[in-house]
Design an enzyme around this catalytic site. Structure first.
Site, PDB file in Angstrom:
ATOM      1  N   VAL A 157      21.523  49.603  46.241  1.00  0.00           N
ATOM      2  CA  VAL A 157      22.736  48.789  46.149  1.00  0.00           C
ATOM      3  C   VAL A 157      23.701  49.656  45.507  1.00  0.00           C
ATOM      4  O   VAL A 157      23.558  49.988  44.525  1.00  0.00           O
ATOM      5  CB  VAL A 157      22.422  47.250  45.400  1.00  0.00           C
ATOM      6  N   THR A 188      22.355  39.364  48.304  1.00  0.00           N
ATOM      7  CA  THR A 188      20.652  39.178  48.749  1.00  0.00           C
ATOM      8  C   THR A 188      20.013  40.541  48.545  1.00  0.00           C
ATOM      9  O   THR A 188      18.953  40.577  48.097  1.00  0.00           O
ATOM     10  CB  THR A 188      20.930  38.979  50.272  1.00  0.00           C
ATOM     11  N   HIS A 194      52.467  45.457  37.200  1.00  0.00           N
ATOM     12  CA  HIS A 194      52.259  44.199  35.976  1.00  0.00           C
ATOM     13  C   HIS A 194      51.112  44.776  35.215  1.00  0.00           C
ATOM     14  O   HIS A 194      51.207  44.936  34.110  1.00  0.00           O
ATOM     15  CB  HIS A 194      51.905  42.901  36.681  1.00  0.00           C
ATOM     16  N   GLU A 195      50.234  45.216  35.850  1.00  0.00           N
ATOM     17  CA  GLU A 195      49.111  46.047  35.053  1.00  0.00           C
ATOM     18  C   GLU A 195      49.474  47.203  34.358  1.00  0.00           C
ATOM     19  O   GLU A 195      48.987  47.448  33.159  1.00  0.00           O
ATOM     20  CB  GLU A 195      47.686  46.015  35.887  1.00  0.00           C
ATOM     21  N   ASP A 229      48.540  35.494  30.221  1.00  0.00           N
ATOM     22  CA  ASP A 229      49.073  36.447  29.133  1.00  0.00           C
ATOM     23  C   ASP A 229      49.794  35.734  27.957  1.00  0.00           C
ATOM     24  O   ASP A 229      49.740  36.194  26.972  1.00  0.00           O
ATOM     25  CB  ASP A 229      50.030  37.438  29.722  1.00  0.00           C
TER      26      ASP A 229
END
Ligand code: ATP
Ligand code: ZN
Length: 683
Positions: free
Chosen positions: A251, A296, A509-510, A587
């Site tokens: 995975v 899964t 924004h970030e 925020d």
């Protein structure tokens, strides 16, 4: 964590609708498929052998050596090839307008037998039929066919293809790709010549391609062999499977989820010891994430890592027409599992058994089933070593009773992979095929924002097909780009992909948060910034305190407020006051909370002095408004400080936003490199 929230909801895909409807042919003809199990992402789901009236053409796929079809691949194929195939031919064009969900498909065991005239929602009408009618029908359909056209004039194509492969000396490893490629080419040629083929032949051709695709999938996927007995009707046997062969190694790109599940593995390895040492574990773990992200696979890996049995069940199979069947299946499942503990019970599509939509006439007995599940979960002790892992795409659709403490009380998010994760997944699947040295997985990864693991796997497979069709020896960037575009441009794809405008806003924004954090002395160091949507957020910046903070200084609190403000300030500066978004509300919550505590708890306001105001309801109106006034001033000043910093560092802000748009996720070091004005070479 500062997050920009979104209202974007993941959309459920409807994998089988196209296929089912593809079998509607114009001249009142219908075709039956039988003897083959259709697996949804390698899960069990068996279409039982059944019989059709002998007048109907039918096809027994098992006769052709096929035992399983993989839905994802069928869907891809039908989606990509069938429209072209149908064009200009008298095949009813509304075959893709109906919506039969995969779930209702599996609920209705006979859906492959398409009868005349009905176009849509067959399973739904069927659901409404009385049980007795349904039973009677089952018996009618039962014993008398498989003399279908394909048995009658069974595949000269198949034989000639086999011959062809022999004469061409195709090495074994390439045969499946060759077959599929052959079929694809065949289908294309067919569409070009537009001969006056009758609909039977067309249908047969489609089936033939599906068949080859199925074989391809079968050979390609090592996990396909993991299968269970079906639980049709009242039979409710459950067989576990030992998962040794699937580990976390399989995975990719979901590191955080793996870390969170590591403890569960430790527990399963030795439940008693774990609990004696004081370890505490939830009974139920909810894996939440979009389809195909590996939920899964992760559950299997947990069982595999711990080397314990794995019980698979799909929520939809508990959803029964008959009173008590769903509940008794649950009972059997848990009885078996407890007898074989430690073990993992995995319930896929948990929302379809544990959803809120109970009491609907469509699902008459689901309340009963949920109650049984709850009773079973309450009925064993944590140290018995049974871990229940549920998966859902829609946690908010779950019945509240299921997520209470002692039930599914741990949530693990399995997000779509970010660019790093996508690179790993692509590499992993590329290593299973032959590819050219010039292939750069990272370039593909950057262009596949929003792709799930399953889709990336599919991308690689499709590229391999394309290479086979074009007679290439190995996959090059060209095929990878081709299949990427094919998947991207296909109908209904990328429903959750954030459009570019929103991405840009999120990036600025970030970066706004990040810039403030970086240039404010008392702010916590940045851990990472990302514009990958996760859960309800479109992106976030996370900060890491250098060490656990016992006390916070006034300067640190102000810095936190400023960092919170950075997002909105960025929106305002870059896009203008008219274009600010709703994304900053959490925020502001954050900043307001801090300001409020400074004033009412920490004695950090000159005006109000070193006094605490615990129950603001009991204060005089004057004091209340003085408090509000102070909070407002703190927030306003904070906003202005943030604005000043972002204006001063406009260039860095832009660079960072652009880097985020390119790389999606940047860690502390990468952010530093960008802000220092150096060129960023990610990895
Ligand atoms: N993170 C991943 N790493 C490697 N392979 C992956 C990953 N995610 C998905 N895949 C591939 O896609 C297949 C389907 O994924 P899986 O069934 O685990 O997804 P899921 O999240 O359970 O989806 P669904 O919600 O549709 O059941 C896997 O068997 C595997 O081949
Ligand atoms: Zn924000």
């Amino acid at each position: 964590m500062f997050s920009l929230s979104s209202t974007v909801q993941p959309q459920v895909t409807v994998p089988l609708s196209h296929l089912i409807n593809a079998f509607h042919t114009p001249k009142n003809t219908s075709v039956s498929l039988s003897g083959v199990s259709v697996s949804q992402n390698q899960h069990r789901d068996v279409v039982p052998e059944h019989e059709a009236p002998s007048s109907e053409p039918s096809l027994n796929l098992r006769d052709l050596g096929l035992s399983e079809l993989k839905i994802g691949q069928i869907d891809q194929l039908v989606e990509n090839l069938l429209p072209g195939f149908c064009k200009g031919k008298n095949i009813s064009s509304h075959w893709h307008t109906s919506h039969v969900s995969a779930q209702s498909f599996f609920e209705n065991k006979y859906v492959f037998i398409q009868s005349r005239g009905f176009k849509t929602l067959k399973s739904r009408t069927r659901r409404l039929q009385s049980t007795s009618e349904r039973l009677a029908e089952t018996q009618n359909i039962a014993p008398s066919f498989v003399k279908g056209f394909l048995l009658r004039d069974r595949g000269s194509d198949v034989e000639s293809l086999d011959k062809l492969m022999k004469t061409k000396n195709i090495p074994e490893a390439h045969q499946d790709a060759f077959k599929t490629g052959f079929a694809e080419g065949f289908l294309k040629a067919q569409a070009l010549t537009q001969k006056t083929n009758d609909s039977l032949r067309r249908t047969r051709l489609i089936l033939f391609v599906l068949l080859l695709f199925g074989i391809y999938g079968l050979l390609k996927n090592p996990f396909l062999s993991v299968r269970f007995r079906t639980t049709t009707g009242l039979d409710s046997a459950v067989d576990p499977v030992q998962m040794k062969n699937v580990t976390f190694e399989h995975v990719k790109g979901v590191e955080e989820a793996k870390q969170e599940l590591q403890e569960v593995v430790e527990f399963l390895k030795n439940p008693q010891k774990f609990t004696i040492l004081g370890g505490k574990l939830p009974k139920g773990i909810l894996l939440v994430g979009p389809p195909g992200t590996g939920k899964t696979l992760l559950a299997r890996a947990v069982a595999g890592e711990a080397d314990v049995p794995f019980y698979y069940a799909s929520g939809s199979e508990f959803d029964e027409m008959f009173v008590g069947v769903g509940a008794s299946r649950i009972r059997n499942l848990f009885r078996e599992a407890k007898a074989n503990a430690p073990c993992v019970i995995f319930i896929d599509e948990l929302d379809s058994v544990g959803g809120k939509r109970i009491e609907s006439p469509m699902h008459p007995y689901s309340r009963q089933t949920i109650n049984q599940l709850l009773a079973e979960m309450d009925g064993f002790k944590p140290n018995e070593g049974v871990i229940i892992i549920g998966a859902t795409n829609f946690p908010e659709a779950l019945d509240n009773a299921l997520i209470r403490p002692g039930r599914f009380d741990m949530q693990v998010t399995v997000p779509r992979p970010d660019v790093k994760g996508r690179t790993e997944i692509l590499k992993w699947y590329l290593n299973k095929i032959k590819f050219d040295q010039s292939v750069d997985p990272e370039i593909i990864a950057r262009g596949t924002v929003g792709f799930s693991g399953a889709e990336l796997e599919n991308l690689v497979n499709q590229a391999a097909l394309k290479a086979a069709v074009d007679g290439k020896e190995m996959v090059t960037m060209k095929e990878l780009e081709f299949s990427k575009d094919k998947i991207l441009m296909g109908p209904e794809r990328r429903s959750v992909e954030i459009d570019n405008k929103n991405k840009t806003i999120t990036a600025y924004h970030e970066s706004g948060h990040a810039i403030i954090a970086y240039y404010t002395k008392d702010a916590m160091p940045i851990n990472k910034a990302t514009i990958m949507p996760r859960g309800p957020t479109l992106g976030h910046v996370s900060l890491l305190p250098e060490n656990d903070r016992w006390n916070e200084t006034r300067a640190q609190l102000l810095a936190q407020m400023d960092v919170s403000m950075g997002g909105r300030v960025a929106e305002e500066l870059i896009f203008g006051t008219d274009h600010i978004t709703t994304g900053a509300s959490s925020d502001f919550d954050n900043a307001t909370k801090i300001a409020k505590r400074m004033v009412t708890k920490f004695g950090m306001s000159e005006k109000l002095g070193v006094m605490t105001y615990s129950d603001t309801g009991k204060l005089s109106p004057e004091t209340q408004s003085a408090i509000e006034q102070e909070i407002r001033i703190l927030l306003r000043d904070s906003y202005e400080r943030a604005k000043h910093i972002l204006k001063t560092h406009a260039k860095e802000h832009k660079n960072l936003a652009e880097a985020l748009l390119t790389y999606e996720t940047l860690d502390a070091k990468e952010i530093q490199i960008v802000l220092e004005g150096k060129k960023l070479e990610v990895r």
